[in-house]
Write an enzyme that holds these catalytic residues in place. Structure first.
Site, PDB file in Angstrom:
ATOM      1  N   ASP A   1      -3.492   2.401   1.595  1.00 58.23           N
ATOM      2  CA  ASP A   1      -3.024   3.327   2.803  1.00 58.23           C
ATOM      3  C   ASP A   1      -1.483   4.157   2.508  1.00 58.23           C
ATOM      4  O   ASP A   1      -0.809   4.693   3.549  1.00 58.23           O
ATOM      5  CB  ASP A   1      -3.038   2.556   4.029  1.00 58.23           C
ATOM      6  CG  ASP A   1      -1.879   1.278   3.862  1.00 58.23           C
ATOM      7  OD1 ASP A   1      -1.462   0.913   2.712  1.00 58.23           O
ATOM      8  OD2 ASP A   1      -1.430   1.020   5.001  1.00 58.23           O
ATOM      9  N   GLU A   2      -1.209   4.104   1.207  1.00 52.16           N
ATOM     10  CA  GLU A   2       0.150   4.531   0.892  1.00 52.16           C
ATOM     11  C   GLU A   2       0.194   5.349  -0.309  1.00 52.16           C
ATOM     12  O   GLU A   2      -0.198   4.727  -1.034  1.00 52.16           O
ATOM     13  CB  GLU A   2       1.365   3.659   1.076  1.00 52.16           C
ATOM     14  CG  GLU A   2       2.647   4.210   1.193  1.00 52.16           C
ATOM     15  CD  GLU A   2       3.477   2.852   1.498  1.00 52.16           C
ATOM     16  OE1 GLU A   2       4.805   3.380   1.982  1.00 52.16           O
ATOM     17  OE2 GLU A   2       3.120   1.803   1.683  1.00 52.16           O
TER      18      GLU A   2
END
EC number: 2.7.7.7
Length: 351
Positions: free
Chosen positions: A94-95
């Site tokens: 997610d990053e």
């Protein structure tokens, strides 16, 4: 991404939208993997026990983790990134860091690129994302948390020093809770306070991290965006439904964990030399024991035998709620490049 695991659950099940949810954490022994923003208002956060989470938020809804789904969506988002630059360094599902100094669409503004990417993620995937934009990875990372959820913050070159001086020390990436408390005790509350400390003082009080703190508060961070980020370790762990009080009862658990680690090593086509046994006790204290072998391994039997040796190496402090095994010092790691000299760094220090 904003509360990624929880947001995926809410997107896939519209009945959960607007409600406090926690991913994982169910049952008396569960641990929260992620919490929706609705749940965070009650103090629910990742790594918290499910029991405490439900105490803080009685209406909390627990949902199961679904890593296949998270991976699928992460790949779709990464595909959008790659339409703008090949310099994409994923940190997790997610990053990611993106270097858009030179980009495929010829935009002169990194802020406009971030806006467009965030809008595309929302239109094409259905989730919101936040972004930080600045001159290096450290400042961009800090800025990315500033206007969450569904926002972004740009720290322009001329604003870097003021931004860092005004920053609460707890918001410095790399300053954990324990270090923040130590800094508070020494009168360091903001970036400005940190900047007043000499390199000698920081080295003496914070060891190897002293140089890092000295540099980043001055806007110095040499780390490049690495599109082929090298995996440094691989692990698996298990939390038990009941605490285990004898090593004998743990051997079967270690066998299953070793098999899982071996499968993951084989899947990723890597092997490692350093085997680490992670032990979390019933009082939530954590202990690790490591051994470095003279050769690379990925075989279940060698991992298991080494883990057993580490288990019996010292007497257990208490009953055990979690065991984990990780392999590091992998055969994918490259020799480290020499760091810039102090003379080279001085060119970027502005007081």
């Amino acid at each position: 991404m904003d509360a990624f695991y929880a947001s995926v659950a809410q997107m896939d099940n519209p009945e959960l939208k607007g409600k406090p949810i926690a991913v994982g954490g169910g049952g008396t022994r569960g641990v929260v993997s992620a919490a929706s923003y609705e749940a965070r208002k009650f103090g629910v956060k990742s790594a918290m026990s499910g029991r405490l989470a439900i105490k803080l938020c009685p209406e909390l809804i627990f949902v199961k983790t679904d890593f296949e789904r998270y991976t699928e969506i992460s790949k779709r988002i990464r595909k959008i990134f790659l339409e703008y630059t090949d310099l994409v360094e994923p940190l997790s599902l997610d990053e990611a860091y993106l270097d858009v100094t030179e980009n495929k669409i010829g935009f002169p503004s990194a802020s406009l690129i971030a806006e467009e990417i965030r809008q595309r993620i929302f239109n094409e995937v259905g989730l919101t994302a936040s972004a930080g934009i600045s001159i290096n990875k450290f400042i961009a990372k800090v800025a990315s948390d500033y206007n969450k959820p569904n926002g972004q913050k740009t720290v322009n070159p001329e604003d870097v020093f003021q931004f860092l001086e005004d920053l609460d020390i707890r918001k410095f990436y790399g300053v954990g809770k324990v270090t923040a408390e130590k800094m508070y005790q020494k009168g360091i509350f903001t970036g400005k306070d940190l900047k007043l400390k000499s390199l000698e003082y920081l080295d003496k009080n914070f060891g190897k991290s002293g140089r890092y703190y000295y540099d980043v508060v001055r806007g110095i961070h040499f780390s490049e965006v690495k599109p082929n980020r090298i995996r440094k370790s691989l692990a698996a762990e298990r939390t038990f439904s009941k605490n285990l009080s004898s090593e004998i009862f743990m051997l079967e658990k270690l066998e299953h964990i070793s098999e899982e680690v071996s499968k993951r090593l084989t899947k990723n086509k890597v092997s490692g030399k350093t085997i680490t046994l992670k032990i979390k006790y019933s009082d939530f204290t954590l202990q690790t024991r490591s051994k470095t072998l003279p050769y690379y391994v990925s075989d279940t039997s060698i991992i298991l035998e080494t883990a057993k040796d580490l288990l019996y190496q010292n007497k257990l402090n208490n009953s055990v709620r979690l065991l984990g095994i990780s392999l590091s010092n992998l055969n994918t790691e490259k020799p480290k490049k020499p760091k810039p000299s102090d003379q080279e760094k001085k060119a970027l220090v502005f007081n």
